[in-house]
Scaffold this active site. Structure first.
Site, PDB file in Angstrom:
ATOM      1  N   CYS A 274      48.131  14.286  46.370  1.00  0.00           N
ATOM      2  CA  CYS A 274      48.103  12.905  45.873  1.00  0.00           C
ATOM      3  C   CYS A 274      47.985  11.907  47.025  1.00  0.00           C
ATOM      4  O   CYS A 274      47.158  10.986  46.983  1.00  0.00           O
ATOM      5  CB  CYS A 274      49.328  12.623  45.013  1.00  0.00           C
ATOM      6  SG  CYS A 274      50.867  13.292  45.670  1.00  0.00           S
TER       7      CYS A 274
HETATM    8  N1  LIG Z   1      53.773  16.341  41.204  1.00  0.00           N
HETATM    9  C1  LIG Z   1      52.714  15.781  41.734  1.00  0.00           C
HETATM   10  O1  LIG Z   1      52.545  14.543  41.703  1.00  0.00           O
HETATM   11  C2  LIG Z   1      51.658  16.626  42.407  1.00  0.00           C
HETATM   12  C3  LIG Z   1      50.507  15.980  42.889  1.00  0.00           C
HETATM   13  C4  LIG Z   1      49.515  16.759  43.508  1.00  0.00           C
HETATM   14  C5  LIG Z   1      49.708  18.122  43.661  1.00  0.00           C
HETATM   15  N2  LIG Z   1      50.855  18.703  43.220  1.00  0.00           N
HETATM   16  C6  LIG Z   1      50.990  20.151  43.432  1.00  0.00           C
HETATM   17  O2  LIG Z   1      50.907  20.808  42.172  1.00  0.00           O
HETATM   18  C7  LIG Z   1      51.718  21.981  42.176  1.00  0.00           C
HETATM   19  C8  LIG Z   1      52.700  21.895  41.004  1.00  0.00           C
HETATM   20  O3  LIG Z   1      53.515  20.735  41.228  1.00  0.00           O
HETATM   21  P1  LIG Z   1      54.518  20.178  40.137  1.00  0.00           P
HETATM   22  O4  LIG Z   1      54.842  18.798  40.539  1.00  0.00           O
HETATM   23  O5  LIG Z   1      54.002  20.463  38.774  1.00  0.00           O
HETATM   24  O6  LIG Z   1      55.794  21.117  40.413  1.00  0.00           O
HETATM   25  P2  LIG Z   1      56.996  21.476  39.423  1.00  0.00           P
HETATM   26  O7  LIG Z   1      57.184  20.408  38.419  1.00  0.00           O
HETATM   27  O8  LIG Z   1      58.131  21.842  40.311  1.00  0.00           O
HETATM   28  O9  LIG Z   1      56.470  22.787  38.680  1.00  0.00           O
HETATM   29  C9  LIG Z   1      56.264  23.997  39.371  1.00  0.00           C
HETATM   30  C10 LIG Z   1      55.783  25.057  38.404  1.00  0.00           C
HETATM   31  O10 LIG Z   1      55.583  26.272  39.116  1.00  0.00           O
HETATM   32  C11 LIG Z   1      56.393  27.302  38.541  1.00  0.00           C
HETATM   33  N3  LIG Z   1      56.844  28.185  39.632  1.00  0.00           N
HETATM   34  C12 LIG Z   1      57.581  27.816  40.707  1.00  0.00           C
HETATM   35  N4  LIG Z   1      57.700  28.859  41.570  1.00  0.00           N
HETATM   36  C13 LIG Z   1      57.023  29.894  40.999  1.00  0.00           C
HETATM   37  C14 LIG Z   1      56.781  31.236  41.386  1.00  0.00           C
HETATM   38  N5  LIG Z   1      57.249  31.729  42.536  1.00  0.00           N
HETATM   39  N6  LIG Z   1      56.042  32.024  40.562  1.00  0.00           N
HETATM   40  C15 LIG Z   1      55.556  31.526  39.389  1.00  0.00           C
HETATM   41  N7  LIG Z   1      55.755  30.263  38.969  1.00  0.00           N
HETATM   42  C16 LIG Z   1      56.481  29.468  39.760  1.00  0.00           C
HETATM   43  C17 LIG Z   1      57.505  26.589  37.834  1.00  0.00           C
HETATM   44  O11 LIG Z   1      57.977  27.436  36.819  1.00  0.00           O
HETATM   45  P3  LIG Z   1      59.458  27.349  36.211  1.00  0.00           P
HETATM   46  O12 LIG Z   1      59.924  25.923  36.383  1.00  0.00           O
HETATM   47  O13 LIG Z   1      59.239  27.722  34.774  1.00  0.00           O
HETATM   48  O14 LIG Z   1      60.284  28.304  36.984  1.00  0.00           O
HETATM   49  C18 LIG Z   1      56.775  25.368  37.292  1.00  0.00           C
HETATM   50  O15 LIG Z   1      56.026  25.711  36.152  1.00  0.00           O
HETATM   51  C19 LIG Z   1      52.424  22.027  43.540  1.00  0.00           C
HETATM   52  O16 LIG Z   1      51.728  22.880  44.405  1.00  0.00           O
HETATM   53  C20 LIG Z   1      52.340  20.575  44.015  1.00  0.00           C
HETATM   54  O17 LIG Z   1      52.347  20.469  45.408  1.00  0.00           O
HETATM   55  C21 LIG Z   1      51.831  17.991  42.572  1.00  0.00           C
END
Ligand SMILES: NC(=O)c1ccc[n+]([C@@H]2O[C@H](COP(=O)([O-])OP(=O)(O)OC[C@H]3O[C@@H](n4cnc5c(N)ncnc54)[C@H](OP(=O)(O)O)[C@@H]3O)[C@@H](O)[C@H]2O)c1
Length: 356
Positions: free
Chosen positions: A151
């Site tokens: 982002c």
């Molecule tokens: N949030 C943002 O604004 C944003 C912006 C750009 C990029 N991103 C990127 O997008 C990705 C997801 O971000 P997010 O904000 O959605 O994070 P999040 O809300 O913490 O969600 C993470 C997801 O990954 C799952 N997970 C975590 N560790 C895992 C593992 N070892 N094996 C399988 N599943 C696993 C979690 O499952 P459970 O919770 O069910 O355990 C959850 O579904 C990240 O790489 C982040 O850097 C995020």
């Protein structure tokens, strides 16, 4: 009909992908994987998505990757690369759009310096960086792996690219002060994200010497635009907002530009014209006439940009805003899917911001 699976659907990025894709008539969601809620109704995980009537996959793994045209990975880094490698090996026709940082940096040594050992380094060459406004020509139906940008890199790169590309009007030495809402840190609970710690407060993080992981990514994109080394000083800040990102970017204007533009009023018109020309074919970037706010783009896929010149200090100051979960993550990922599928880039993404 595009057949789509999402892994990491229990997180904010995964949930946002379902919000954007769940009502599309040309998309069928075939597997929704979220390890902590296997087999449960999606409405239990995200009540706002209950009207879609969807249920998560029974297991915590993708069972039929070969049935999907696209798999979105909304997982943390490392977990994402492992999953991408598995899918591309077992389902070579399936395209993967990865929201994590695992395939964004082209140079393995740089990746390893910031993220540790890479689970699938051989895929770095194949991945295409999915910032459509700057890399659209590479985003076509032949691509199997898209590295969806971070982002902060999306917001800051869009703010600075028009000043660096072609005949640059700034020196290749930029300062980026960026603000993010808390959803940027994901859904997992952390102490610094508690309401009582964060409310009515603001903090800087990712300062030197450690720095923030998005720094090398921002530098890579800006150097692609400039065609040479670019020094980047990047300081992110956390604000008590749910969604939203704002980057204020500073750089010295070149002597040639300053010699040509001495009038504070006309210089800004000239800057806006340069930026508008740069983004004339980009439906999601708007160059605006006054400093934008995060609320103006909240829940939309737009990035609003306001470039201005401070002639007293000889600097360009550019402000850009976007929604970190839409243009900064899931919306950009859907934009990439549209491009790879040969659809109009704007398909399913034309919603305006919710305001106020
Ligand atoms: N949030 C943002 O604004 C944003 C912006 C750009 C990029 N991103 C990127 O997008 C990705 C997801 O971000 P997010 O904000 O959605 O994070 P999040 O809300 O913490 O969600 C993470 C997801 O990954 C799952 N997970 C975590 N560790 C895992 C593992 N070892 N094996 C399988 N599943 C696993 C979690 O499952 P459970 O919770 O069910 O355990 C959850 O579904 C990240 O790489 C982040 O850097 C995020």
């Amino acid at each position: 009909m595009l057949r789509v699976s999402i892994v990491g659907v229990t997180g904010y990025g995964g949930g946002e992908l379902v919000r954007l894709l769940g009502k599309r008539a040309d998309v069928k969601l075939i597997e929704l994987v979220g390890r902590s809620a296997a087999g449960r109704p999606l409405g239990e995980v995200f009540p706002s998505l209950a009207p879609l009537g969807l249920t998560l996959s029974a297991g915590d793994q993708l069972e039929r990757p070969e049935e999907a045209d696209f798999v979105f990975l909304a997982l943390p880094h490392h977990a994402s690369a492992e999953k991408a490698a598995e899918i591309l090996e077992n389902a070579p026709q399936t395209k993967v759009i990865d929201l994590s940082a695992d395939f964004r940096l082209r140079d393995l040594a740089t990746y390893e310096a910031w993220y540790g050992s890479h689970p699938a380094p051989y895929l770095l060459k194949e991945a295409v960086y999915g910032l459509p406004e700057l890399y659209r020509a590479k985003l076509n139906s032949g691509v199997r792996l898209v590295a969806n940008p971070g982002c902060y890199p999306t917001c800051s790169s869009l703010a600075l690219a028009p000043a660096l590309k072609g005949e640059a009007i700034i020196e290749p030495d930029v300062i980026i002060n960026a603000l993010s809402g808390t959803s940027g840190a994901g859904r997992e609970l952390k102490q610094n994200l508690h309401y009582s710690e964060l409310n009515e407060s603001a903090s800087a993080y990712g300062l030197a010497p450690a720095g923030h992981r998005h720094l090398p990514e921002i530098r890579q994109v800006l150097e692609d635009q400039y065609g040479g080394p670019v020094e980047v000083l990047f300081t992110p800040h956390l604000l008590p907002l749910t969604r939203g990102m704002l980057a204020t970017c500073y750089a010295r204007l070149t002597p040639a530009f300053l010699a040509e533009h001495r009038d504070p009023k006309s210089v800004n018109a000239a800057l806006r014209e340069r930026y508008r020309d740069f983004y004339k074919n980009d439906p999601f970037v708007m160059v605006v006439d006054s400093p934008p706010t995060t609320k103006q783009v909240q829940t939309s896929n737009y990035c609003f940009i306001y470039p201005t010149a401070d002639l007293r200090t000889g600097r360009l100051v550019t402000v850009a805003v976007l929604d970190n979960l839409v243009k900064g993550a899931a919306g950009e990922a859907v934009q990439n899917m549209n491009l790879l599928a040969g659809l109009p880039e704007t398909t399913g993404l034309e919603m305006l911001s919710v305001y106020p």
